[in-house]
Design an enzyme around this catalytic site. Sequence first.
Site, short mmCIF file in Angstrom:
data_model
loop_
_atom_site.label_atom_id
_atom_site.label_comp_id
_atom_site.label_asym_id
_atom_site.label_seq_id
_atom_site.Cartn_x
_atom_site.Cartn_y
_atom_site.Cartn_z
N ARG A 1 0.81 -0.95 -0.08
CA ARG A 1 -0.15 0.16 -0.54
C ARG A 1 0.36 1.39 -0.23
NH1 ARG A 1 -5.90 -0.78 0.78
NH2 ARG A 1 -6.10 -2.81 2.25
N ARG B 1 -25.58 1.25 -3.35
CA ARG B 1 -24.92 -0.22 -3.27
C ARG B 1 -26.96 0.00 -1.77
NH1 ARG B 1 -19.93 -3.21 -2.10
NH2 ARG B 1 -19.64 -1.82 -0.30
N ARG C 1 -25.34 1.02 4.14
CA ARG C 1 -24.65 0.64 5.31
C ARG C 1 -23.25 1.80 5.22
NH1 ARG C 1 -20.50 -4.55 4.57
NH2 ARG C 1 -19.58 -2.49 3.68
N ARG D 1 -12.41 7.68 2.05
CA ARG D 1 -11.54 6.15 1.71
C ARG D 1 -10.26 6.87 0.39
NH1 ARG D 1 -15.53 1.59 1.70
NH2 ARG D 1 -13.65 0.51 1.04
#
Length: 215
Positions: free
Chosen positions: A88, A127, A160, A171
């Site tokens: 990462r 979603r 969610r 993010r």
Amino acid sequence: MRVILIGPPGAGKGTQSERIMAEYPLAHISTGDILRENVKNGTELGKSAKSFMDAGKLVPDDVIIRMMKERLAKDDARKGFLLDGFPRTTPQAEALGTLLKELSLPLDAVLLLEISDDEVVNRLCNRRVCSSCGAIYNALSHPPKKDRVCDECGGEVTQRDDDKETVIRSRLSVYHEQTSPLISYYDGKGLLHRVGAAGAPDTALLYIETMKLGV
Ligand SMILES: [Zn+2]
């Protein structure tokens, strides 16, 4: 073939990996999996990792790298691997480079899945998940037949917190911050390949086949 797959959350890394693995006999290696495996088997490295996790801290790079070393030395990985979600950061990439050199397993390619932030937000914001059975829906393309009620089990279908726009955008900004040095690092080594990920979920596989990577 030895490849690394990099991409933002929501780029479809999981599905792209599955498509590649269906065609090539590669060991699929992710940091999450090797961490879980070491903790479950109670290895020395697993115990060390667990002490950090229990304290709510990130597992340090040197512990992850040592787990990676053991995993990459196994027979299946020596025949070829797909690294998913690792490295990462540039220090991790440098440590991985040293490790692969020791093991005489040079990388063939680093595939970067490219998709715009807006496209990711569109995908993830729509979603919906059943809070009882986990069935996944899409508010636009695949809504439950009855509003907010799961077709499978009658449970409540909700969004969610992770899938809310502000969370997704933050993010994404962490992703860009962490990976832009990584992208330059691999680009400088001539290993970086950019693959569009906004369309079908098999663009990485098609790219590998067209470019004859690792052949
Ligand atoms: Zn359900």
